[in-house]
Each structure stands twice: as structure tokens, then as C-alpha cells.
Design a protein around this motif. Structure first.
Motif, PDB file in Angstrom:
ATOM      1  N   GLY A 100      36.374  93.177  34.869  1.00 22.77           N
ATOM      2  CA  GLY A 100      35.753  92.308  34.989  1.00 22.77           C
ATOM      3  C   GLY A 100      34.457  92.129  34.403  1.00 22.77           C
ATOM      4  N   ASN A 101      33.768  93.203  34.469  1.00 25.80           N
ATOM      5  CA  ASN A 101      32.523  93.329  33.859  1.00 25.80           C
ATOM      6  C   ASN A 101      32.457  93.266  32.468  1.00 25.80           C
ATOM      7  N   GLU A 138      34.942  91.973  30.450  1.00 23.88           N
ATOM      8  CA  GLU A 138      35.695  90.810  29.751  1.00 23.88           C
ATOM      9  C   GLU A 138      35.770  89.635  30.757  1.00 23.88           C
ATOM     10  N   ARG A 139      35.125  89.692  31.694  1.00 25.41           N
ATOM     11  CA  ARG A 139      35.337  88.567  32.633  1.00 25.41           C
ATOM     12  C   ARG A 139      36.772  88.223  33.227  1.00 25.41           C
ATOM     13  N   GLY A 140      37.574  89.548  33.229  1.00 22.84           N
ATOM     14  CA  GLY A 140      39.101  89.398  33.184  1.00 22.84           C
ATOM     15  C   GLY A 140      39.152  89.187  34.938  1.00 22.84           C
ATOM     16  N   LYS A 141      40.084  88.279  35.335  1.00 22.74           N
ATOM     17  CA  LYS A 141      40.640  88.235  36.713  1.00 22.74           C
ATOM     18  C   LYS A 141      41.594  89.063  37.187  1.00 22.74           C
ATOM     19  N   THR A 165      40.947  86.957  41.379  1.00 20.87           N
ATOM     20  CA  THR A 165      39.453  86.714  41.403  1.00 20.87           C
ATOM     21  C   THR A 165      38.836  87.837  40.452  1.00 20.87           C
ATOM     22  N   THR A 166      37.634  87.969  40.116  1.00 15.73           N
ATOM     23  CA  THR A 166      36.865  89.041  39.333  1.00 15.73           C
ATOM     24  C   THR A 166      36.184  89.840  40.396  1.00 15.73           C
ATOM     25  N   TRP A 217      33.493  92.253  41.413  1.00 15.19           N
ATOM     26  CA  TRP A 217      31.979  92.545  41.016  1.00 15.19           C
ATOM     27  C   TRP A 217      31.602  93.835  41.269  1.00 15.19           C
ATOM     28  N   LYS A 235      32.489  87.692  44.075  1.00 12.46           N
ATOM     29  CA  LYS A 235      31.489  86.700  44.065  1.00 12.46           C
ATOM     30  C   LYS A 235      30.824  86.277  45.296  1.00 12.46           C
TER      31      LYS A 235
END
Length: 95
Positions: A46-47, A49-52, A68-69, A71, A81
């Protein structure tokens, strides 16, 4: 019985309205360790590649799944988020 059909897919915004028991859903220590390692990988994904990821968890009503991602991650919870929190001990699977 098809377990997949029993999992309710929800949006992350709905999680704040759910209630969670304090009991652990994974009985084996090894399963709990693997869950934490999977969550750490998902946090990095997530951090970087903004991958879910898909998180399957249990609230007081039944099985839920959210895409979701992640955080942040603590010893007790997964933070999504908008400060949405899922208790770590209620998570069954991360994919």
C-alpha cells in the motif's frame, strides 16, 4: 456449503459502524504470526505502490470482506484511510 457466498463484501466507510468481539478468530499461534506477516507485506504494498488488498474479517454478525489499502499496522489493529480500524484479532485472511 460455499463459504465464499457467505462473506459480505462491504465498503471501508461501513466498518466504523460495525462492532467487534475481543476474541481471537485464529486459534493457532502460527496462523496468527502468518496473518501479521501478510499484513506487513500488505502495508508495504500500500505504501509503495498504492496497492489494495482484500481483508476478510469477522464482526459480531458474521464474515465480511473489504478491498482497501492498509495505511498503518499496530500490534492490535489495522488502520485504513480516515482512521478506520479493524481489530487484528478479528482478521481471518489477507489477500
Amino acid at each position: 456449503m460455499n463459504v465464499v457466498s457467505e462473506i459480505q463484501s462491504i465498503e471501508k466507510e461501513q466498518i466504523k459502524f460495525l462492532t467487534f468481539s475481543k476474541s481471537e478468530v485464529l486459534r493457532k499461534k502460527n496462523d496468527q504470526l502468518n496473518r501479521f506477516l501478510d499484513l506487513k507485506r500488505a502495508l508495504a504494498l500500500g505504501n509503495l505502490e498504492r496497492g489494495k488488498v482484500k481483508i476478510t474479517f469477522v464482526d459480531d454478525i458474521g464474515l465480511k470482506m473489504v478491498e482497501t489499502t492498509i495505511w498503518a499496522l499496530t500490534d492490535e489493529s489495522v488502520i485504513l484511510k480516515k482512521s478506520t480500524i479493524i481489530p487484528l484479532q478479528r482478521i481471518l485472511k489477507v489477500a
